[in-house]
Design an enzyme around this catalytic site. Structure first.
Site, mmCIF file in Angstrom:
data_model
loop_
_atom_site.group_PDB
_atom_site.id
_atom_site.type_symbol
_atom_site.label_atom_id
_atom_site.label_comp_id
_atom_site.label_asym_id
_atom_site.label_seq_id
_atom_site.Cartn_x
_atom_site.Cartn_y
_atom_site.Cartn_z
ATOM 1 N N THR A 279 45.234 32.849 44.039
ATOM 2 C CA THR A 279 46.248 33.914 44.079
ATOM 3 C C THR A 279 45.962 34.975 45.133
ATOM 4 O OG1 THR A 279 45.086 35.243 42.410
ATOM 5 C CG2 THR A 279 46.693 33.620 41.618
ATOM 6 N N CYS B 97 40.142 41.225 40.417
ATOM 7 C CA CYS B 97 40.358 41.918 39.152
ATOM 8 C C CYS B 97 39.044 42.477 38.625
ATOM 9 C CB CYS B 97 40.922 40.965 38.097
ATOM 10 S SG CYS B 97 42.439 40.114 38.536
ATOM 11 N N CYS C 154 40.278 42.081 32.807
ATOM 12 C CA CYS C 154 41.718 41.952 33.086
ATOM 13 C C CYS C 154 42.421 41.195 31.961
ATOM 14 C CB CYS C 154 41.930 41.223 34.407
ATOM 15 S SG CYS C 154 43.675 41.086 34.872
ATOM 16 N N ARG D 239 43.480 41.189 47.410
ATOM 17 C CA ARG D 239 44.135 42.458 47.101
ATOM 18 C C ARG D 239 43.946 42.794 45.627
ATOM 19 N NH1 ARG D 239 48.736 41.616 44.249
ATOM 20 N NH2 ARG D 239 49.802 39.593 44.462
ATOM 21 N N CYS E 141 44.514 43.681 41.790
ATOM 22 C CA CYS E 141 45.435 43.281 40.730
ATOM 23 C C CYS E 141 46.297 44.474 40.310
ATOM 24 C CB CYS E 141 44.636 42.757 39.540
ATOM 25 S SG CYS E 141 45.621 42.376 38.075
ATOM 26 N N CYS F 201 45.408 45.140 36.092
ATOM 27 C CA CYS F 201 44.186 45.781 35.583
ATOM 28 C C CYS F 201 43.658 46.880 36.492
ATOM 29 C CB CYS F 201 43.093 44.737 35.351
ATOM 30 S SG CYS F 201 42.391 44.020 36.858
ATOM 31 N N ASP G 130 8.589 70.956 27.847
ATOM 32 C CA ASP G 130 9.701 71.779 27.350
ATOM 33 C C ASP G 130 9.492 72.105 25.879
ATOM 34 O OD1 ASP G 130 12.648 72.715 27.793
ATOM 35 O OD2 ASP G 130 12.667 71.566 25.930
#
Length: 489
Positions: free
Chosen positions: A30, A34, A38, A63, A65, A68, A439
């Site tokens: 695709t 993601c 996702c 690129r 998604c 998500c 401390d």
């Protein structure tokens, strides 16, 4: 982790949100990348590739998604916690150093050549400093596109792009949508905010215990610089291009952030500083799992899991305040700091609250007359020595510094002892393993739980808490009924 293919596949198949930001999954069929959680049906194993950063996935041609939004996940805890070259570089890039000073400026801050930095980042993150900065500019641009009505030309400039063309090309490449379409999609859910105010959501890894985190910031707030108002911690910010104010309010699933900036080019750096202050890139499950292995800490972790280390937006400011707070109460430390702010701080306008000043910079304090400080003589000398060292650049306190080298430089100053050094390392430099065995509050908590009472013995016991000793300190401090450990009413 991205090299452990089988483990990554298991995380994707189970949609395990704990791994969001640790790695990214790209789908070869695709062209989309993601987050592991996702909600879309997991791809076939043979179609998955894994990347250590969003920039790496983008460099490989994938690129983001649209479902998500992997560009909006919390940052990897690895780069937040580690102290090596790669982690220091990532923190400086998040602070906007490449956008302001270029790769050569980044390399100079790190003390390496530009070629060495490029080689190291590419080897570990799959992308060099320019690609990492480009991915960050894309995230900033998306925030401005979706949360403001600024003209696109102003969005491009504020996000750090050199031209409208590169802005448009990057947004289309990374998000597969033109800027105008991103804005129109977001407009349906946008809430009205005052002009000039940016309203953002800061994600985090669950769980998050806000009690000591916001309680500490509110209880130690310096009048005029910080305040707790209407359920939010508010403060002024000194930034590279100007100044601003921020209001941070804890919500169940995110931290609500309202920013007002005099120069929008500071947006990326301001967000990074707020995230660091609230320790939002921590991995609480990893921290709590290790600490709960100690039978003494286990009930404390079970009672309030997800404690964070309250940090700072300005390490120099914190170091100066740590010296003012040596051997005095929280109230006295606020009083000393408040006087300093009124006398030397830069005035600001706050239309939504009672903030009046920026905390004075070391340069503004360089000409300070020590006799005007209502402090013991030795502490006056310590304070002025620290101011001089910070103003001259002999001590540098930022996210790109080597933490051990900073410790050594601080310890060499007169009156700076182990307690101050470790407090600065913990809250100023973000060292997750900083520890303050001397401390008083920590020793009192340890004694009440049956832990060793002497600093040396406590250090030996704390070996089992490494590398998360700073978080163990938060759990121990929280056993005391003190305002720093609870949200203000």
């Amino acid at each position: 982790m991205h090299t452990d293919t089988e483990r990554c596949r298991r995380a994707v198949r189970s949609r395990d949100a704990r791994f969001d930001g640790w790695f990214y999954v790209a789908v070869t069929t695709t062209g989309i990348y993601c987050r592991p959680s996702c909600p879309v049906a997991p791809p076939k194993p043979e179609n998955m590739t894994f990347h250590p950063s969003a920039a790496s996935a983008q460099e490989a041609g994938f690129r983001a998604c649209k479902r998500c939004r992997p560009d909006a996940v919390p940052g990897s805890p690895e780069w937040d916690a580690r102290a090596d070259l790669t982690a220091r570089a990532v923190r400086l890039i998040a602070d906007g150093v490449v956008d302001r000073h270029g790769v050569t400026g980044l390399a100079a801050r790190l003390g390496y050549s530009a070629r060495q930095v490029e080689r190291q980042l590419t080897a570990e993150l799959g992308a060099g400093p320019l690609a990492l900065a480009r991915a960050q500019r894309a995230r900033t641009a998306r925030l401005l596109i979706e949360t403001t009505t600024l003209p696109m030309a102003e969005v491009a400039f504020a996000a750090g792009f050199a031209s409208i063309r590169s802005f448009n090309d990057t947004v289309r490449t990374v998000f597969a949508l033109p800027p105008g379409e991103l804005r129109s999609r977001a407009a349906r859910n946008r809430q009205a905010v005052p002009t000039g105010v940016l309203s953002l959501r800061l994600p985090f890894r669950a769980p998050l215990c806000p009690d000591n985190l916001f309680g500490h910031l509110a209880a130690t707030a310096v009048p005029g610089v910080e305040e707790w108002r209407d359920g939010a911690y508010r403060r002024t910010l000194r930034l590279p291009y100007g100044h601003g104010t921020v209001a941070l309010r804890p919500r169940p699933d995110y931290v609500e952030c309202r920013l007002s900036l005099t120069d929008l080019r500071d947006l990326t750096g301001a967000i990074a500083r707020c995230r660091r202050m609230l320790d939002l890139d921590a991995d609480p499950e990893a921290v709590d799992e290790l600490l709960a292995g100690d039978p003494v800490l286990a009930p404390l972790v079970a009672k309030a899991p997800g404690r964070r280390v309250p940090r700072t937006v300005d390490a120099e400011e914190f170091a100066l305040r740590a010296v003012l707070g040596q051997q005095v109460s929280t109230a006295a430390a606020r009083t000393h700091a408040g006087r300093l702010v009124v006398a030397h701080g830069e005035r600001v306008v706050d239309t939504e609250g009672g903030l009046t000043h920026l905390f004075p910079s070391p340069d503004a304090l360089a000409g300070l007359d020590p006799e005007t400080l209502a402090l013991p003589r030795t502490r006056r000398a310590t304070f002025t020595s620290l101011v001089a060292a910070l103003a001259a650049g002999e001590v540098r306190l930022d996210v790109g510094e080597d933490r051990e080298a900073v410790r050594a430089r601080l310890a060499a100053l007169p009156g700076i002892g182990p307690w101050t050094v470790e407090c600065v390392a913990m809250r100023g430099l973000g060292d997750p393993d900083a520890f303050v065995p001397t401390d008083l509050g920590l020793r009192r908590a340890a004694a009440g739980l049956g832990l060793p009472g002497t600093p040396a013995a406590l250090v030996r016991h704390a070996e089992r808490w490494r590398p998360w000793r700073a978080y163990a300190v938060q759990y121990l401090w929280a056993t005391d009924d003190h305002p720093v450990n609870r949200l203000p009413a």
